[in-house]
Design a protein around this motif. Structure first.
Motif, PDB file in Angstrom:
ATOM      1  N   SER A 238       2.666  -1.012   6.782  1.00 30.20           N
ATOM      2  CA  SER A 238       1.807  -2.174   7.013  1.00 30.20           C
ATOM      3  C   SER A 238       0.935  -2.463   5.801  1.00 30.20           C
ATOM      4  N   ALA A 239       0.309  -1.433   5.250  1.00 31.93           N
ATOM      5  CA  ALA A 239      -0.641  -1.626   4.154  1.00 31.93           C
ATOM      6  C   ALA A 239       0.046  -1.985   2.843  1.00 31.93           C
ATOM      7  N   TYR A 240       1.222  -1.395   2.592  1.00 33.15           N
ATOM      8  CA  TYR A 240       1.927  -1.655   1.330  1.00 33.15           C
ATOM      9  C   TYR A 240       2.793  -2.907   1.414  1.00 33.15           C
ATOM     10  N   ARG A 241       2.903  -3.496   2.606  1.00 34.46           N
ATOM     11  CA  ARG A 241       3.701  -4.695   2.845  1.00 34.46           C
ATOM     12  C   ARG A 241       5.187  -4.479   2.565  1.00 34.46           C
ATOM     13  N   ARG A 242       5.626  -3.241   2.730  1.00 35.52           N
ATOM     14  CA  ARG A 242       7.019  -2.863   2.464  1.00 35.52           C
ATOM     15  C   ARG A 242       7.225  -1.437   2.957  1.00 35.52           C
ATOM     16  N   PRO A 243       8.479  -0.990   3.125  1.00 38.90           N
ATOM     17  CA  PRO A 243       8.700   0.410   3.503  1.00 38.90           C
ATOM     18  C   PRO A 243       8.243   1.343   2.374  1.00 38.90           C
ATOM     19  N   PRO A 244       7.493   2.392   2.690  1.00 37.98           N
ATOM     20  CA  PRO A 244       7.074   3.319   1.637  1.00 37.98           C
ATOM     21  C   PRO A 244       8.236   4.202   1.206  1.00 37.98           C
ATOM     22  N   SER A 245       8.184   4.680  -0.021  1.00 36.14           N
ATOM     23  CA  SER A 245       9.193   5.631  -0.491  1.00 36.14           C
ATOM     24  C   SER A 245       8.895   7.002   0.087  1.00 36.14           C
ATOM     25  N   ALA A 246       9.876   7.892   0.023  1.00 34.28           N
ATOM     26  CA  ALA A 246       9.682   9.259   0.514  1.00 34.28           C
ATOM     27  C   ALA A 246       8.563   9.947  -0.254  1.00 34.28           C
TER      28      ALA A 246
END
Length: 640
Positions: A238-246
């Motif tokens: 939600s905060a990064y506006r994208r899926p986070p990386s591992a």
């Protein structure tokens, strides 16, 4: 904030900042040019070699070269070697403007003929073909103060004004992507305020949003770790506006685990993890969803980054669920889908951000609320009137966007938006009353459109009087997109004229006397008639037939080509005839704003293509915005 929090979060910032800047940002590459562009490139090279180079060597190079620096610091040596390089685009524009205005070459030196000056100006239409197909420098940029506040509101439900302690910033081309130690401290302080509102103190019942974010505490440590990983992914997405990386998730889990190792509760450890997110560059900057490993120098934006670029352009906040769902599905980059989203977003009340960010900057209304006016001459300029002036421009801009009107109505329209306060400036205080802004039909042809709008007229005036020069520059630059050379530094202002000599003169006569200076004459020959054409409006936009000395206003003038006018209505009619030029200026400004950088090189070829499409739809505003959003530089980026 505990010592543990402060120490660890600063460490996390340092690590994440470093990680951010290894993201691909720039590379110089070009795709294969088609035959038409290749032919135009050959023509441009020949034009430069046979006409521009000899012109510069004859009239310019003696003064403007590396071994003989000038006061202006302008050297043509590197530009002659690489005329199409983006680094020299601004230099060429300024040079063409000064040659056109007869400022250069200086008096006393050999002067080009009018035909030679026209030829040099034509170079500005040729130089773009020397540029490769390239979306331009890619900007990984930090959220502005407004965007940051709006994003915190949409993410966590806090008041956007929680960011009020941050300094104001200018949005648009030239975004800064730096992050100073002072700014880090400010972001830390703001994140603490946010968390104090969102997360209940230890031992108190959790808030509703806290339960929504963190859930109920798990019963075992094993479950706590599993839940924390899921929570890290969810919060970061939600905060990064994208899926986070591992790797990004692992960093956040380390924050959570450090909290647990220091005997923090599950909820307190989650709070610490959320704080790390709120001060991370992945939140504060708009970053790509993933690194791209390819031999290509240019790639399309991934759908998540496209969603963010679009959302922050039109709404000044994070993408909503519909945009992110389309990004999840990999559909947002499809042109029909993207165009539908632009239309949907422009109809949303959040699209006010397009005016507050772009429109106010374009019209130069951003500092209207702080501009100084003589309180004795203009006691009407209260905070309420300034606010109404700004709202008139905003509502007018929004009506043209949402009703998909032609941009020509920015220049000449038969309506505006007024309340009782502002209606007094229009002389309509008997027909419009009360504080509410409402749409009003106009019957006076001198009004209607941005040239007769009180906010614009006030923004281009001095504290105690009008300024024909400021208004002329405003029309030429903000409306028609011309480049007006800066005034020489040693030219005295009107206020420094001999007061005895000018005692009986009108402002027009004083300005014309000022224009008698040879160094001023060339620019003022075009500036002053436009400014005088708006002299019936006083410094805060009220209509007048006489100036403050009781002398009749002369609003007549003549523009190049023998076009005459005698009042603002006729001046507007002349400017409306330049609808294509005005539209191009608006497209250029919006694209630069959307890309957060100056336009250069291949951008000019992109604009040519956009203008053909926009002209076919009568220069309608939604078409203009949609074509900018679906343009090549908006949807692509360089990588190394």
């Amino acid at each position: 904030m505990s010592v543990l929090e402060a120490r660890f979060v600063r460490g996390v910032i340092a690590g994440l900042v470093w990680g951010l800047w290894v993201c691909p940002q720039a590379g110089l590459a070009a795709s294969k040019e088609n035959k038409a562009l290749a032919a135009r490139k050959a023509e441009a090279e020949q034009f430069f070699s046979k006409q521009i180079k000899p012109f510069i060597k004859k009239y310019c190079i003696d003064c403007h070269q590396n071994r003989r620096p000038t006061e202006a610091g302008l050297s043509f040596d590197p530009a002659l070697r690489s005329p199409g390089h983006a680094a020299f685009s601004e230099k060429w524009k300024k040079s063409a403007a000064r040659v056109k205005a007869h400022d250069m070459p200086p008096e006393g030196l050999d002067q080009p003929s009018d035909k030679e000056r026209q030829m040099f100006a034509k170079w500005m239409q040729q130089i773009k073909y020397l540029s490769p197909k390239d979306p331009g420098p890619f900007v990984i940029r930090r959220l502005t103060k407004t965007e940051y506040g709006n994003t915190l509101h949409d993410l966590l439900g806090v008041d956007p004004d929680i960011v009020a302690s941050l300094p104001d910033e200018v949005s648009g081309e030239g975004y800064l992507n730096s992050l100073s130690p002072l700014q880090l401290e400010q972001y830390l302080a703001i994140s603490e305020k946010v968390l104090n509102q969102v997360v209940a103190p230890e031992g108190k019942p959790p808030t509703a949003i806290q339960l929504e974010l963190f859930g109920e505490p798990p019963t075992s440590e094993t479950d706590a770790k599993s839940n924390a990983r899921k929570l890290a992914k969810s919060l970061a997405r939600s905060a990064y506006r994208r899926p986070p990386s591992a790797a990004e998730v692992d960093v956040l889990l380390k924050v959570f685990e450090l909290g647990r190792q220091n005997d923090l509760s599950y909820q307190a450890s989650c709070r610490l993890m959320l704080k790390a997110i709120l001060v991370s560059p992945q939140f504060l900057f708009i970053t790509p969803a993933r690194e791209v490993e390819t031999e290509k120098g240019i790639v399309p934006l991934d759908d998540y980054q496209l969603a963010s670029r679009l959302s922050y352009l039109l709404w000044a906040t994070m993408p909503d669920a519909e945009l992110l769902t389309l990004a999840d599905q990999g559909k947002l980059h499809e042109l029909p889908v993207l165009k539908d989203q632009v239309t949907r977003m422009l109809m949303d009340p959040r699209s006010r951000a397009l005016f507050d960010g772009f429109g106010a900057q374009w019209l130069k209304l951003g500092n209207l609320h702080t501009r100084t006016f003589d309180p004795k001459k203009f006691p009407q300029m209260t905070a309420a009137l300034r606010s109404a002036m700004y709202d008139e421009a905003r509502l007018f801009f929004e009506s043209i966007v949402r009703e998909n009107r032609s941009v020509s109505e920015f220049i000449d329209s038969d309506y505006t938006f007024l309340n009782g306060n502002l209606a007094s400036i229009y002389g309509l205080e008997n027909t419009v009353t009360g504080p509410a802004m409402r749409k009003v039909k106009l019957t006076n042809g001198n009004r209607g459109g941005i040239l007769g709008m009180p906010g614009v007229l006030a923004a281009t005036s001095f504290p105690n009087r009008t300024s024909p020069v400021n208004r002329g520059v405003w029309v030429l630059e903000q409306v028609l997109g011309d480049h007006v050379p800066a005034a020489p530094p040693d030219v005295p202002s009107l206020e420094k004229q001999d007061q005895k000599q000018i005692a009986s003169l009108t402002l027009r006569e004083r300005t014309e006397l000022h224009r008698s200076e040879a160094v001023c004459a060339n620019c003022h020959r075009l500036l002053d008639p436009i400014g005088f054409g708006l002299e019936n409006f006083d410094a805060i936009g009220r209509w007048r037939d006489q100036d403050e000395n009781g002398q009749a206003i002369d609003a007549s003038g003549e523009l190049p080509g023998g076009r005459n006018f005698s009042n603002p209505k006729e001046l507007k009619a002349i400017i409306t005839q330049h609808n294509a030029k005005f539209s191009r200026n608006l497209v250029e400004r919006l694209l630069a704003y959307a890309l957060c950088r100056r336009l250069e090189g291949y951008d000019e070829i992109v604009i040519d293509g956009l203008m053909q499409k926009i002209a076919k739809d009568d220069y309608r505003m939604q078409t203009l915005i949609t074509e900018v959003v679906t343009s090549y530089p908006f949807m692509h980026r360089r990588i190394e």
